[in-house]
Scaffold this motif. Structure first.
Motif, short mmCIF file in Angstrom:
data_model
loop_
_atom_site.label_atom_id
_atom_site.label_comp_id
_atom_site.label_asym_id
_atom_site.label_seq_id
_atom_site.Cartn_x
_atom_site.Cartn_y
_atom_site.Cartn_z
N THR A 160 48.88 5.14 41.59
CA THR A 160 48.85 3.68 39.72
C THR A 160 49.94 2.71 40.44
N GLY A 161 50.88 2.57 40.95
CA GLY A 161 52.10 1.99 40.71
C GLY A 161 52.90 1.83 39.60
N ASN A 162 52.50 3.08 39.17
CA ASN A 162 53.42 3.06 37.86
C ASN A 162 54.25 4.88 37.86
N SER A 163 56.17 4.63 37.86
CA SER A 163 56.63 6.20 37.78
C SER A 163 56.13 6.75 36.87
N PHE A 164 55.59 6.27 35.51
CA PHE A 164 55.30 7.01 34.30
C PHE A 164 54.14 7.24 33.93
N PHE A 179 44.03 9.12 31.98
CA PHE A 179 43.30 9.98 31.65
C PHE A 179 42.60 10.06 31.20
N SER A 180 41.40 11.47 31.69
CA SER A 180 40.54 11.11 30.73
C SER A 180 39.53 12.02 29.17
N ASN A 181 40.72 12.88 28.94
CA ASN A 181 40.09 13.83 27.98
C ASN A 181 41.44 13.27 26.66
N PRO A 182 41.24 12.36 25.99
CA PRO A 182 42.37 12.47 24.93
C PRO A 182 43.14 13.71 24.20
N SER A 183 42.14 14.19 24.13
CA SER A 183 42.64 15.95 23.18
C SER A 183 43.64 16.87 24.30
N LYS A 184 43.35 16.83 25.71
CA LYS A 184 44.03 16.88 26.35
C LYS A 184 45.05 16.47 27.25
N PHE A 185 44.97 15.47 27.09
CA PHE A 185 46.44 14.26 27.28
C PHE A 185 46.63 14.70 26.21
N ASN A 186 47.07 14.80 25.38
CA ASN A 186 47.50 15.21 24.03
C ASN A 186 48.33 16.27 24.11
N ARG A 187 47.90 17.12 24.41
CA ARG A 187 47.91 18.95 24.56
C ARG A 187 49.09 19.07 26.04
N SER A 188 48.86 18.22 26.70
CA SER A 188 50.04 18.17 27.62
C SER A 188 51.51 17.38 27.65
N ILE A 189 51.34 16.48 26.72
CA ILE A 189 52.17 15.69 25.67
C ILE A 189 53.52 16.33 24.52
N ARG A 190 52.43 17.53 23.93
CA ARG A 190 53.24 18.05 23.14
C ARG A 190 53.94 19.27 24.12
N LEU A 191 53.62 19.28 25.31
CA LEU A 191 54.04 20.44 26.20
C LEU A 191 54.95 20.29 27.09
N ILE A 192 54.47 17.99 27.26
CA ILE A 192 56.36 18.21 27.45
C ILE A 192 57.17 17.90 26.99
N GLU A 193 56.64 17.36 25.46
CA GLU A 193 58.19 17.40 24.75
C GLU A 193 58.66 18.97 24.26
N ASP A 194 58.07 19.74 24.61
CA ASP A 194 58.83 20.58 24.16
C ASP A 194 59.56 21.16 25.25
N GLU A 195 59.25 20.68 26.65
CA GLU A 195 60.02 21.26 27.43
C GLU A 195 60.98 20.13 27.78
N LEU A 196 61.30 18.65 27.13
CA LEU A 196 62.01 17.92 26.76
C LEU A 196 63.03 18.14 26.21
N PRO A 224 60.66 11.05 30.56
CA PRO A 224 61.35 10.59 31.84
C PRO A 224 60.38 9.70 32.95
N PRO A 225 60.51 9.96 34.22
CA PRO A 225 59.20 9.17 34.86
C PRO A 225 58.83 10.36 35.29
N SER A 226 57.45 10.65 36.24
CA SER A 226 57.29 11.31 36.22
C SER A 226 57.82 12.21 37.74
N TRP A 227 57.83 11.85 37.97
CA TRP A 227 58.87 13.13 39.36
C TRP A 227 59.90 13.57 38.37
N MET A 228 60.72 13.63 37.51
CA MET A 228 61.79 14.19 37.26
C MET A 228 60.67 16.06 36.26
#
Length: 224
Positions: free
Chosen positions: A33-37, A45-62, A82-86
């Motif tokens: 993708t050439g994108n660290s983020f 991502f293909s499915n907006p609903s699945k993406f939003n669920r992932s974002i909520r889980l990411i935010e919870d972990e953060l 943070p960037p994806s590697w983090m």
């Protein structure tokens, strides 16, 4: 006792697979993708609903992590995430597999799967089985004589050694084969066969057939 030892051995092997899969997902995703983020960019991502669920889980972990490198990032940079590697360092393995399954660019998914000698569909399926097995180990659920409910998607062709004997895909032996398959790629000199043999030698009364182990399993190409 054998159940506890099998849980411990299985979890230790799955941890190695986790690290390898996390690295493959973040490295190929970032490179292609050439994108660290890229993990927090909805366009990938293909499915907006699945993406939003992932974002909520990411935010919870953060919000709950105590990792110094995450706190340093928050204090130093203004980026929302943070960037994806983090992120791959703090996200549960199940979230990583969900992120993989939702990647829009089929070339990225294919490249990641190919790095483990698999097509996309069986790679996703086998990751799901590993995740379920991992969670069973984490919660000390019964593994050794359990009948699992998920039937693995099999590759159209196998580019690496696999099993040839008739095998029940819902028994623990099949899960062990999937784990062994990944280990053969990420750690070719692994001692999983030796560990299994020692376990069965110690508990010789165990009915291996009840666990799905066919007679002569240790001579299969996969286990050599």
């Amino acid at each position: 006792m054998i159940g506890n030892l099998l849980l411990l051995n299985t979890f230790n092997e799955i941890e190695k697979i986790e690290v390898a899969v996390r690295c493959a997902v973040v490295n190929f995703g970032t490179e292609m993708t050439g994108n660290s983020f890229w993990m927090t960019d909805a366009n990938n991502f293909s499915n907006p609903s699945k993406f939003n669920r992932s974002i909520r889980l990411i935010e919870d972990e953060l919000n709950h992590t105590k990792e110094d490198f995450i706190n340093h990032f928050k204090e130093t940079y203004t980026n929302q995430y943070p960037p994806s590697w983090m992120l791959t360092e703090i996200l549960p393995f199940g979230v990583i597999t969900n992120i993989y399954s939702n990647i829009k660019n089929k070339k990225i998914k294919k490249r990641i799967a190919q790095s483990f000698g698999l097509q996309v569909a069986p790679f996703e399926s086998w990751l799901t089985i590993i995740t379920v097995t991992r969670n069973s180990c984490c919660h000390h659920a019964r593994v050794w004589n359990r009948v699992f409910s998920i039937r693995a998607t099999m590759p159209i062709r196998m580019s690496r050694p696999w099993i040839t004997l008739p095998t029940d895909p819902l028994k623990v032996y099949f899960d062990m084969c999937i784990i062994k398959y990944f280990l053969g790629i990420i750690s070719p000199n692994n001692d999983m066969l030796d560990k299994m043999n020692r376990l069965f030698a110690t508990f010789s009364e165990v009915d291996k057939a009840a666990l799905g182990f066919p007679f002569g399993w240790e001579n299969e190409p996969l286990w050599q």
